[in-house]
Motif scaffolding. Structure first.
Motif, PDB file in Angstrom:
ATOM      1  N   TRP A  21      -9.351  76.932 -38.753  1.00  0.00           N
ATOM      2  CA  TRP A  21      -8.909  76.296 -39.948  1.00  0.00           C
ATOM      3  C   TRP A  21     -10.165  75.455 -40.706  1.00  0.00           C
ATOM      4  CZ3 TRP A  21      -5.181  77.745 -43.499  1.00  0.00           C
ATOM      5  CH2 TRP A  21      -4.992  76.666 -44.633  1.00  0.00           C
ATOM      6  N   GLU A  25     -12.454  75.806 -43.774  1.00  0.00           N
ATOM      7  CA  GLU A  25     -12.699  74.552 -44.545  1.00  0.00           C
ATOM      8  C   GLU A  25     -14.423  74.378 -44.895  1.00  0.00           C
ATOM      9  OE1 GLU A  25      -8.765  71.852 -44.229  1.00  0.00           O
ATOM     10  OE2 GLU A  25     -10.844  71.349 -43.090  1.00  0.00           O
ATOM     11  N   LEU A  30     -15.159  72.713 -48.621  1.00  0.00           N
ATOM     12  CA  LEU A  30     -14.459  71.471 -48.554  1.00  0.00           C
ATOM     13  C   LEU A  30     -14.999  70.577 -47.745  1.00  0.00           C
ATOM     14  CD1 LEU A  30     -11.130  73.452 -48.500  1.00  0.00           C
ATOM     15  CD2 LEU A  30     -11.992  72.503 -50.372  1.00  0.00           C
ATOM     16  N   ASP A  37     -11.616  68.379 -53.499  1.00  0.00           N
ATOM     17  CA  ASP A  37     -10.383  69.320 -53.188  1.00  0.00           C
ATOM     18  C   ASP A  37     -10.171  69.343 -51.742  1.00  0.00           C
ATOM     19  OD1 ASP A  37     -10.679  70.007 -55.833  1.00  0.00           O
ATOM     20  OD2 ASP A  37     -12.210  71.500 -55.564  1.00  0.00           O
ATOM     21  N   TYR A  38     -10.616  68.605 -50.895  1.00  0.00           N
ATOM     22  CA  TYR A  38     -10.270  68.527 -49.611  1.00  0.00           C
ATOM     23  C   TYR A  38      -8.965  68.427 -49.185  1.00  0.00           C
ATOM     24  CZ  TYR A  38     -10.034  67.354 -44.410  1.00  0.00           C
ATOM     25  OH  TYR A  38      -9.657  67.213 -43.021  1.00  0.00           O
ATOM     26  N   LEU A  40      -6.331  68.134 -50.813  1.00  0.00           N
ATOM     27  CA  LEU A  40      -5.301  69.549 -51.446  1.00  0.00           C
ATOM     28  C   LEU A  40      -5.232  70.581 -50.455  1.00  0.00           C
ATOM     29  CD1 LEU A  40      -3.358  70.589 -53.742  1.00  0.00           C
ATOM     30  CD2 LEU A  40      -5.496  71.643 -54.638  1.00  0.00           C
ATOM     31  N   TYR A  41      -6.374  71.115 -50.203  1.00  0.00           N
ATOM     32  CA  TYR A  41      -6.239  72.382 -49.306  1.00  0.00           C
ATOM     33  C   TYR A  41      -6.209  72.129 -48.189  1.00  0.00           C
ATOM     34  CZ  TYR A  41      -7.825  74.462 -53.669  1.00  0.00           C
ATOM     35  OH  TYR A  41      -7.773  75.123 -54.931  1.00  0.00           O
ATOM     36  N   THR A  42      -6.407  71.041 -47.592  1.00  0.00           N
ATOM     37  CA  THR A  42      -6.397  70.655 -45.803  1.00  0.00           C
ATOM     38  C   THR A  42      -4.630  70.705 -45.502  1.00  0.00           C
ATOM     39  OG1 THR A  42      -7.086  69.596 -43.959  1.00  0.00           O
ATOM     40  CG2 THR A  42      -6.451  68.404 -45.576  1.00  0.00           C
ATOM     41  N   LEU A  44      -2.641  72.910 -46.815  1.00  0.00           N
ATOM     42  CA  LEU A  44      -2.135  74.050 -46.894  1.00  0.00           C
ATOM     43  C   LEU A  44      -1.916  74.538 -45.327  1.00  0.00           C
ATOM     44  CD1 LEU A  44      -3.879  75.872 -49.681  1.00  0.00           C
ATOM     45  CD2 LEU A  44      -1.593  74.933 -49.621  1.00  0.00           C
TER      46      LEU A  44
END
Length: 159
Positions: A21, A25, A30, A37-38, A40-42, A44
């Motif tokens: 993961w 990233e 990211l 945006d890190y 938010l997406y981390t 997930l």
């Protein structure tokens, strides 16, 4: 140890998932270009983490408990899995932030300062390897216990 071999196996898989993961990233930008945006997406990552807990506890039910597992048995298995994952977390964090993305902390501190979210002192206290090792170890332990409790509720043998 044989009684916990399934939990250890899945903790190793979880560790490899975490590393994969982080690599994803990094390649998605990211950790530098899209650092804004890190956060938010981390988050997930919770979805594959949940899937791994479901698969681990289902395997424990099928192969260790011969298809019949109480909530308590599943919960204990989830706690053990979470504990082993938490033990591996400092090593995982070290690999991520020393090998995969060694400039991550400098990048996120610069972003937080530029955006005005934090002072330099607060950002440096929060964004460093030692803090991330501790935070992620405790997060993995606590979230793992909660996840194990909930997953056990759904996969337990209902009478």
């Amino acid at each position: 140890m044989k009684n916990y071999s399934i939990e250890i196996k899945w903790a190793i898989r979880f560790t490899l998932l975490t590393l994969a993961w982080a690599i994803g990233e990094k390649f998605a930008g990211l950790h530098d270009k899209f650092i804004a945006d890190y956060a938010l997406y981390t988050n997930l990552f919770g979805f594959p983490a949940l899937l791994f807990f479901i698969l681990a506890l289902k395997e424990k039910k099928k192969y260790f408990f011969n298809g019949t597992m109480t909530w308590t048995q599943g919960f204990v298995s989830g706690v053990i899995l979470s504990f082993v994952i938490a033990l591996f977390t400092p090593i995982t964090q070290y690999v991520i932030y020393k090998s995969i993305t060694p400039h991550f902390f400098d990048t996120i501190i610069a972003y937080k300062l530029k955006s005005g979210f934090m002072t330099a002192e607060v950002a440096q206290q929060y964004f460093n390897l030692q803090t991330y090792m501790l935070q992620n170890s405790f997060s993995n332990l606590s979230m793992g216990i909660i996840t194990g409790a909930l997953v056990s509720l759904f996969i337990r043998t209902k009478k």
